[in-house]
Design a protein around this motif. Structure first.
Motif, PDB file in Angstrom:
ATOM      1  N   ALA A  44      -4.462 -11.145  -5.917  1.00 37.10           N
ATOM      2  CA  ALA A  44      -4.244 -12.114  -4.847  1.00 37.10           C
ATOM      3  C   ALA A  44      -2.992 -12.941  -5.094  1.00 37.10           C
ATOM      4  CB  ALA A  44      -5.463 -13.033  -4.715  1.00 37.10           C
TER       5      ALA A  44
ATOM      6  N   SER B  71      -3.016 -10.527   3.204  1.00 35.79           N
ATOM      7  CA  SER B  71      -2.123 -11.665   3.105  1.00 35.79           C
ATOM      8  C   SER B  71      -1.092 -11.573   4.219  1.00 35.79           C
ATOM      9  CB  SER B  71      -1.421 -11.659   1.743  1.00 35.79           C
ATOM     10  OG  SER B  71      -0.387 -12.597   1.698  1.00 35.79           O
TER      11      SER B  71
ATOM     12  N   ALA C 277       0.079 -10.623  -4.901  1.00 33.98           N
ATOM     13  CA  ALA C 277       0.050  -9.635  -3.812  1.00 33.98           C
ATOM     14  C   ALA C 277       1.433  -9.301  -3.278  1.00 33.98           C
ATOM     15  CB  ALA C 277      -0.845 -10.134  -2.684  1.00 33.98           C
TER      16      ALA C 277
ATOM     17  N   SER D  20      -4.183  -7.907   0.035  1.00 33.44           N
ATOM     18  CA  SER D  20      -4.402  -8.914  -0.996  1.00 33.44           C
ATOM     19  C   SER D  20      -5.832  -8.746  -1.486  1.00 33.44           C
ATOM     20  CB  SER D  20      -4.193 -10.315  -0.428  1.00 33.44           C
ATOM     21  OG  SER D  20      -4.472 -11.301  -1.389  1.00 33.44           O
TER      22      SER D  20
END
Length: 491
Positions: A320, A429, A323, A259
């Motif tokens: 992000a 992540s 992701a 991420s």
């Protein structure tokens, strides 16, 4: 049956053999004894409870100090497979961006960068943001327990002079991450927190007494130790070791994946534009093989052009938020950039038309509206994408081409073919779901006296820096909980 008399030389040989066997056994016993007593010696009085911390990063060390502060009698042992506080050492390009002083007021993410290059660090200024993606549980009270101001106070009170830069980011006055590292490790040594490096926890189970049986290995010298701990804190970051321990203790894992990363773009002409920054663009991500109900990923902010593609805050935020979908789509798709989001397309056409009228004799490549805020190299790139000759005068620009330029400024497409080529993703992540943790004390909902803190949890923000403050906050909360329990703990 009569015994057989052996020659004297044979008796001597047998005696030596027996002696050697006995000696070997003693040496082997002593060697195995050293395996299991080395940790015991460093722990001091084992009649007192033991906290074992898996991971010597920001969360693990910070939690250890807090626990030891509240329960000085508590034995604390930190196991770290690599260098302690390694991410702290490289954060902020080696300066260590401790936190962001504007966090509480502006709800901005913490600008902690895990290995950004200098130009990307500079470009992280003013990263306005939200709470961590998909983690509404962390809003409000979580950071009120121990937020950026508390972090700043802690380091200041422990001898680290800090400075707040114009964008709110906080650095040690020394501009050297070693100030933070030395402070944390110095306090650990002073308070009696034991740190063992080059080791991993290979296995964990729960004893019939409800304690944690842990197997610790140092593979470089084939060393194995078994330890029983009263409290266990898993703060291993995005390391597989932490996920393995969590699973062994009955927790589930949200599949880890990168991420916050840059986009590799299929456009060789971008190499000539490397280093160009665009202060404010609107970027929209579209993925090729995702179903029609895919969320719309759109961000506004600064963008940086690199020799391999696109970077800067707006791209890092997109990576992000998207992701998981990007991972499932093998990092393939398109990003559409509006280079002038504050001006609509019709007004752009009017501005271009007026510029054509006033600069009729100027070459297309040498003149463009100043309101666009572009640099000459990038303007030339746009003309080239439209197949226009930059040496032609503005007067020769047809309305069709003028309209095409306006549309390109508002929706310029770039084909994403992968992540940045240097595997420089800053955050992972995934991890232990927050639903399996009680956030008020960071304790597991599955096992008593089991705690988690830091990036081992499924927490990631739209900037890498969120994870740093999350480490301080989670570590502080976990350390407080453990310290309070240990202060009244009955063996």
């Amino acid at each position: 049956m009569k015994g057989v008399r052996l020659p004297r030389s044979s008796l001597i040989g047998v005696s030596l053999a027996v002696l050697l066997v006995r000696t070997s056994r003693r040496l082997d016993f002593a060697r195995r004894g050293r395996r299991f007593c080395s940790t015991g010696r460093c722990l001091g009085n084992r009649s007192e409870p033991l906290l074992l911390v898996a991971g010597g990063g920001a969360a693990g060390i910070y939690a250890s100090l807090r626990a030891k502060e509240l329960a000085p009698h508590l034995n604390v042992l930190v196991i770290e497979k690599g260098k302690p506080l390694s991410k702290v050492r490289i954060s902020g390009g080696g300066r260590c961006n401790v936190t962001n002083g504007n966090f509480l007021e502006k709800m901005v993410q913490i600008c902690f960068w895990h290995s950004l290059k200098i130009y990307e660090i500079i470009f992280s200024l003013g990263l306005a943001g939200n709470y961590p993606r998909g983690n509404k549980e962390l809003q409000g009270a979580y950071f009120n327990i121990h937020g950026p101001q508390d972090t700043m106070s802690w380091f200041s009170n422990h001898g680290v002079d800090l400075k707040i830069e114009e964008d709110g980011r906080v650095f040690p006055v020394s501009n050297n991450s070693s100030s933070i590292v030395d402070c944390l490790l110095g306090e650990a040594k002073k308070m009696g927190v034991q740190l063992q490096i080059g080791k991993v926890i290979s296995n964990v189970s729960i004893s019939y007494k409800g304690k944690f049986n842990l197997r610790i290995e140092k593979r470089t010298i084939d060393l194995v130790e078994d330890i029983e701990a009263d409290f266990l804190l898993v703060a291993t970051g995005s390391c597989q070791q932490g996920y393995k321990l969590a699973v062994q203790l009955g927790h589930s894992i949200v599949q880890p994946m990168p991420s916050i990363f840059t986009f590799k773009i299929e456009d060789n002409k971008l190499q000539s534009l490397s280093g160009i920054t665009l202060p404010k663009v609107k970027a929209k991500l579209k993925l090729e093989n995702i179903c029609k109900n895919q969320p719309e990923y759109t961000q506004v902010g600064p963008m940086l052009i690199t020799h391999w593609g696109l970077s800067g805050p707006v791209i890092l935020r997109l990576s992000a938020w998207g992701a998981r979908d990007l991972f499932l789509n093998e990092y393939k798709g398109f990003v559409y950039i509006d280079f002038i989001p504050e001006i609509n397309v019709e007004d752009l056409k009017l501005i271009l038309s007026q510029h054509r009228e006033h600069m009729a004799k100027q070459k297309l490549s040498n003149s463009f509206p100043s309101k666009f805020g572009l640099v000459k190299r990038f303007w030339g790139y746009l003309l080239d994408r439209e197949g226009l000759d930059g040496d032609e005068p503005w007067a020769s620009l047809a309305n069709k081409s003028l309209n095409s330029i306006a549309l390109l400024l508002k929706q310029c497409s770039f084909k994403v073919i992968g992540k940045g080529q240097f595997k420089e993703e800053f955050v992972t992540s995934g991890g232990v779901p927050l639903s399996e943790i009680t956030l008020s004390n960071m304790e597991s909902r599955i096992w008593k006296n089991l705690f988690f803190a830091g990036e081992v949890l499924n927490v990631d923000g739209i900037t890498g820096g969120f994870n740093f403050q999350n480490a301080w906050t989670g570590g502080y909360i976990a350390g407080t909980s453990i310290g309070e329990l240990a202060s009244t703990y009955l063996l």
